[in-house]
Enzyme design. Sequence first.
Site: not given
Length: 264
Positions: A10, A8, A49, A183
């Site tokens: 960010a 991933d 998003k 994360d």
Amino acid sequence: MIEAVIFDWAGTTVDYGSLAPVIAFKKAFKDAGIELSDEDIRQDMGMAKWDHIGKILELDDVKQQWEQKYSKEPNNDDREKIYADFQEALLRYLKESTELKSGVLKTFNYLKEYGIKVATTTGYTAEMMKIVQDKAAEAGYTPDLVITSEDVNGLGRPAPAMIQFIMKKFDIDDPTKIIKVGDTLVDIEEGQNANVKTVGIVEGSSLMGLTQVEFDELNTEEQITKRNEVKRSFESVNTDFVIDSIYDLVQIIEYLNESMDKKW
């Protein structure tokens, strides 16, 4: 043998704490008169998003705020306006803050040295990723493939489409030879849906939600408590491996390679 690692972005390899999208979400919704908590935002972090904004708009508290302000529930036009505002805010912020997390280059160089391919998936759009990718390249981090949901007809995480696309590009048929590192729980779900090995990163993660400074200011006992909270979250969705930082990924790879050797 492990043939590829899919990271991933960010919170995993850049942007300690995955702060950029949180700031952008808060601004876009605040401009619409809606207050969001970090928890509201982070519970679905990692999705595309557009999908993520849809999830936020379905939250009871957000619906209540919207009805109080506009005397109606949010519709698709409202979603499009928030998405446009979010994109504008995030693109501006990404230009200022996309630093690599500690240990990324060292791990990346290890993977290159041993011929392990590196790819990435993300909830960002291609336009967002261009900024992040270029800045990461300036620092020396250059994955072989950078994939967004736009490469797979909009099938973002947790769907396995981006990982399956990467497998075809890398000509890898066996998913057990691939590791997905992320994360968020959406990262893990993506990996599980593609039947690859999953690794959750604790420090600097969206799940932890702390900046580097905030984490460093905690005393040892507080840091352990925070790590354990995140570990339990990853364990609750049966993540294969949970590591404190990307520095620990090499041990996981070596363990898996040794396990595969024994099977043969």
